[in-house]
Design a protein around this motif. Structure first.
Motif, PDB file in Angstrom:
ATOM      1  N   ILE A 160       0.559  -1.516  -0.140  1.00 32.02           N
ATOM      2  CA  ILE A 160      -0.226  -0.001  -0.287  1.00 32.02           C
ATOM      3  C   ILE A 160       0.774   1.354  -0.036  1.00 32.02           C
ATOM      4  CG2 ILE A 160      -0.551   0.435   2.751  1.00 32.02           C
ATOM      5  CD1 ILE A 160      -3.331   0.368   1.764  1.00 32.02           C
ATOM      6  N   TYR A 161       2.145   1.311   0.010  1.00 27.97           N
ATOM      7  CA  TYR A 161       2.807   1.949   0.537  1.00 27.97           C
ATOM      8  C   TYR A 161       3.532   2.442  -1.012  1.00 27.97           C
ATOM      9  CZ  TYR A 161       3.258   2.192   5.690  1.00 27.97           C
ATOM     10  OH  TYR A 161       3.180   2.505   6.928  1.00 27.97           O
ATOM     11  N   LYS A 162       3.500   1.996  -2.172  1.00 26.36           N
ATOM     12  CA  LYS A 162       3.647   2.352  -3.001  1.00 26.36           C
ATOM     13  C   LYS A 162       2.867   3.412  -3.878  1.00 26.36           C
ATOM     14  CE  LYS A 162       6.309  -1.329  -4.009  1.00 26.36           C
ATOM     15  NZ  LYS A 162       7.876  -1.580  -3.902  1.00 26.36           N
ATOM     16  N   GLY A 163       1.530   4.215  -3.330  1.00 21.49           N
ATOM     17  CA  GLY A 163       0.914   4.733  -3.841  1.00 21.49           C
ATOM     18  C   GLY A 163       0.656   4.209  -4.498  1.00 21.49           C
ATOM     19  N   GLN A 164       0.572   5.038  -5.336  1.00 24.80           N
ATOM     20  CA  GLN A 164      -0.413   5.167  -6.911  1.00 24.80           C
ATOM     21  C   GLN A 164       0.010   3.958  -7.450  1.00 24.80           C
ATOM     22  OE1 GLN A 164      -2.924   7.114  -8.481  1.00 24.80           O
ATOM     23  NE2 GLN A 164      -3.282   5.915  -9.861  1.00 24.80           N
ATOM     24  N   GLY A 165       0.943   3.382  -7.280  1.00 29.36           N
ATOM     25  CA  GLY A 165       1.275   2.305  -8.284  1.00 29.36           C
ATOM     26  C   GLY A 165       0.729   0.914  -7.230  1.00 29.36           C
ATOM     27  N   PHE A 166       0.193   1.047  -5.848  1.00 28.48           N
ATOM     28  CA  PHE A 166      -0.976   0.629  -5.264  1.00 28.48           C
ATOM     29  C   PHE A 166      -2.058   0.351  -5.861  1.00 28.48           C
ATOM     30  CE2 PHE A 166      -4.446  -0.136  -2.230  1.00 28.48           C
ATOM     31  CZ  PHE A 166      -4.203  -1.403  -1.480  1.00 28.48           C
ATOM     32  N   ILE A 167      -3.179   1.475  -6.476  1.00 28.78           N
ATOM     33  CA  ILE A 167      -3.917   2.270  -6.636  1.00 28.78           C
ATOM     34  C   ILE A 167      -4.217   1.537  -8.231  1.00 28.78           C
ATOM     35  CG2 ILE A 167      -5.714   3.631  -7.795  1.00 28.78           C
ATOM     36  CD1 ILE A 167      -4.592   5.250  -4.935  1.00 28.78           C
ATOM     37  N   ASP A 168      -3.047   1.576  -8.624  1.00 26.48           N
ATOM     38  CA  ASP A 168      -3.154   0.804 -10.451  1.00 26.48           C
ATOM     39  C   ASP A 168      -2.784  -0.601 -10.099  1.00 26.48           C
ATOM     40  OD1 ASP A 168      -2.913   3.069 -11.223  1.00 26.48           O
ATOM     41  OD2 ASP A 168      -0.809   3.393 -11.521  1.00 26.48           O
ATOM     42  N   ALA A 169      -2.399  -1.399  -9.664  1.00 29.38           N
ATOM     43  CA  ALA A 169      -2.615  -3.149  -9.461  1.00 29.38           C
ATOM     44  C   ALA A 169      -3.409  -3.426  -8.819  1.00 29.38           C
ATOM     45  CB  ALA A 169      -0.717  -2.772  -8.328  1.00 29.38           C
ATOM     46  N   VAL A 170      -4.352  -3.055  -8.002  1.00 32.27           N
ATOM     47  CA  VAL A 170      -5.020  -3.337  -6.913  1.00 32.27           C
ATOM     48  C   VAL A 170      -6.407  -2.834  -7.919  1.00 32.27           C
ATOM     49  CG1 VAL A 170      -7.322  -2.831  -5.606  1.00 32.27           C
ATOM     50  CG2 VAL A 170      -4.920  -2.761  -4.868  1.00 32.27           C
ATOM     51  N   ASP A 171      -6.621  -2.072  -8.936  1.00 35.24           N
ATOM     52  CA  ASP A 171      -7.268  -1.845 -10.182  1.00 35.24           C
ATOM     53  C   ASP A 171      -7.611  -2.890 -11.114  1.00 35.24           C
ATOM     54  OD1 ASP A 171     -10.462   0.218 -10.713  1.00 35.24           O
ATOM     55  OD2 ASP A 171      -8.205   1.411 -11.398  1.00 35.24           O
ATOM     56  N   ALA A 172      -6.794  -3.192 -10.943  1.00 37.99           N
ATOM     57  CA  ALA A 172      -6.397  -4.693 -12.297  1.00 37.99           C
ATOM     58  C   ALA A 172      -6.807  -5.683 -11.962  1.00 37.99           C
ATOM     59  CB  ALA A 172      -4.932  -4.604 -12.720  1.00 37.99           C
ATOM     60  N   LEU A 173      -6.779  -5.914 -10.434  1.00 38.09           N
ATOM     61  CA  LEU A 173      -7.296  -7.329 -10.315  1.00 38.09           C
ATOM     62  C   LEU A 173      -9.494  -7.203 -10.569  1.00 38.09           C
ATOM     63  CD1 LEU A 173      -6.276  -6.598  -6.076  1.00 38.09           C
ATOM     64  CD2 LEU A 173      -5.028  -8.388  -8.505  1.00 38.09           C
ATOM     65  N   ASP A 174      -9.701  -8.874 -10.150  1.00 36.13           N
ATOM     66  CA  ASP A 174     -10.481  -9.317 -10.807  1.00 36.13           C
ATOM     67  C   ASP A 174     -11.775  -8.220  -9.578  1.00 36.13           C
ATOM     68  OD1 ASP A 174     -12.785 -10.043 -10.796  1.00 36.13           O
ATOM     69  OD2 ASP A 174     -12.526 -12.427 -11.408  1.00 36.13           O
ATOM     70  N   LYS A 175     -12.499  -7.453 -10.198  1.00 34.09           N
ATOM     71  CA  LYS A 175     -12.998  -7.185  -9.196  1.00 34.09           C
ATOM     72  C   LYS A 175     -14.410  -8.181  -8.535  1.00 34.09           C
ATOM     73  CE  LYS A 175     -12.801  -2.603  -9.708  1.00 34.09           C
ATOM     74  NZ  LYS A 175     -11.100  -2.181 -11.221  1.00 34.09           N
ATOM     75  N   SER A 176     -14.908  -9.080  -9.063  1.00 35.00           N
ATOM     76  CA  SER A 176     -16.030 -10.199  -9.069  1.00 35.00           C
ATOM     77  C   SER A 176     -15.684 -11.082  -7.712  1.00 35.00           C
ATOM     78  CB  SER A 176     -16.298 -10.937  -9.891  1.00 35.00           C
ATOM     79  OG  SER A 176     -14.940 -11.946 -10.432  1.00 35.00           O
ATOM     80  N   LYS A 177     -13.891 -11.276  -7.531  1.00 31.45           N
ATOM     81  CA  LYS A 177     -13.631 -12.062  -6.618  1.00 31.45           C
ATOM     82  C   LYS A 177     -14.251 -11.434  -4.985  1.00 31.45           C
ATOM     83  CE  LYS A 177     -10.636 -13.981  -9.218  1.00 31.45           C
ATOM     84  NZ  LYS A 177     -11.247 -16.211  -9.095  1.00 31.45           N
ATOM     85  N   SER A 178     -13.861 -11.636  -3.835  1.00 29.20           N
ATOM     86  CA  SER A 178     -13.767 -11.317  -2.286  1.00 29.20           C
ATOM     87  C   SER A 178     -12.518 -11.385  -2.113  1.00 29.20           C
ATOM     88  CB  SER A 178     -14.598 -12.481  -1.366  1.00 29.20           C
ATOM     89  OG  SER A 178     -15.900 -12.733  -1.786  1.00 29.20           O
ATOM     90  N   TYR A 179     -11.852 -10.287  -1.556  1.00 29.97           N
ATOM     91  CA  TYR A 179     -10.627 -10.048  -1.183  1.00 29.97           C
ATOM     92  C   TYR A 179     -10.848 -10.274   0.442  1.00 29.97           C
ATOM     93  CZ  TYR A 179      -9.758  -9.165  -5.993  1.00 29.97           C
ATOM     94  OH  TYR A 179      -9.344  -9.457  -6.891  1.00 29.97           O
ATOM     95  N   TYR A 180      -9.659 -10.778   0.593  1.00 33.96           N
ATOM     96  CA  TYR A 180      -9.447 -10.763   2.930  1.00 33.96           C
ATOM     97  C   TYR A 180      -8.214  -9.936   2.459  1.00 33.96           C
ATOM     98  CZ  TYR A 180     -13.353 -13.728   2.854  1.00 33.96           C
ATOM     99  OH  TYR A 180     -14.498 -15.150   2.415  1.00 33.96           O
ATOM    100  N   VAL A 181      -8.268  -8.561   3.289  1.00 35.96           N
ATOM    101  CA  VAL A 181      -6.710  -8.209   2.975  1.00 35.96           C
ATOM    102  C   VAL A 181      -6.335  -8.280   4.520  1.00 35.96           C
ATOM    103  CG1 VAL A 181      -6.249  -6.303   2.860  1.00 35.96           C
ATOM    104  CG2 VAL A 181      -8.331  -6.785   1.507  1.00 35.96           C
ATOM    105  N   TYR A 182      -4.821  -8.444   4.400  1.00 36.11           N
ATOM    106  CA  TYR A 182      -4.084  -8.115   6.200  1.00 36.11           C
ATOM    107  C   TYR A 182      -2.998  -7.072   6.047  1.00 36.11           C
ATOM    108  CZ  TYR A 182      -0.905 -11.387   4.799  1.00 36.11           C
ATOM    109  OH  TYR A 182       0.502 -12.077   4.642  1.00 36.11           O
ATOM    110  N   CYS A 183      -2.926  -6.609   7.046  1.00 34.80           N
ATOM    111  CA  CYS A 183      -1.078  -5.963   7.330  1.00 34.80           C
ATOM    112  C   CYS A 183      -0.777  -6.064   8.028  1.00 34.80           C
ATOM    113  CB  CYS A 183      -1.216  -4.583   6.774  1.00 34.80           C
ATOM    114  SG  CYS A 183      -2.849  -3.632   8.122  1.00 34.80           S
TER     115      CYS A 183
END
Length: 103
Positions: free
Chosen positions: A42-65
């Motif tokens: 997530i610290y990659k800023g826009q790089g994070f947003i771009d990478a996440v935006d390319a993921l399949d939005k129909s899936k369920s995401y289990y997110v952790y840090c």
């Protein structure tokens, strides 16, 4: 949605559309992960947003840090990008008592 680890892990295991997403740094990721996790820092800023935006939005995401704060932010960003199913691990990896793997 914040879930405590038992519920988070149970849902992730039962969900055939689940993706486990680790939003920690590469250094944190290299010290141990929840099995099967995909790492996007997530610290990659826009790089994070771009990478996440390319993921399949129909899936369920289990997110952790590490502690649950960055992953909560990641879930909020993902919601704004059109993801409908994001689940934040409350307490993060630092309190994780489930299985751990090396990447």
């Amino acid at each position: 949605m914040d879930l405590h680890q038992e519920e988070w892990w149970d849902k992730a295991q039962q969900d055939t559309n689940a993706v486990i997403l680790d939003v920690r740094t590469e250094d944190e990721f290299s010290r141990g992960i929840i099995p099967g996790a995909l790492n996007i820092d997530i610290y990659k800023g826009q790089g994070f947003i771009d990478a996440v935006d390319a993921l399949d939005k129909s899936k369920s995401y289990y997110v952790y840090c590490a502690a649950g704060v960055r992953s909560g932010q990641a879930c909020a960003i993902m919601g704004r990008l059109g993801f409908e199913k994001t689940h934040n691990l409350a307490g993060g990896f630092s309190q994780w008592k489930g299985p751990v793997a090396m990447p």
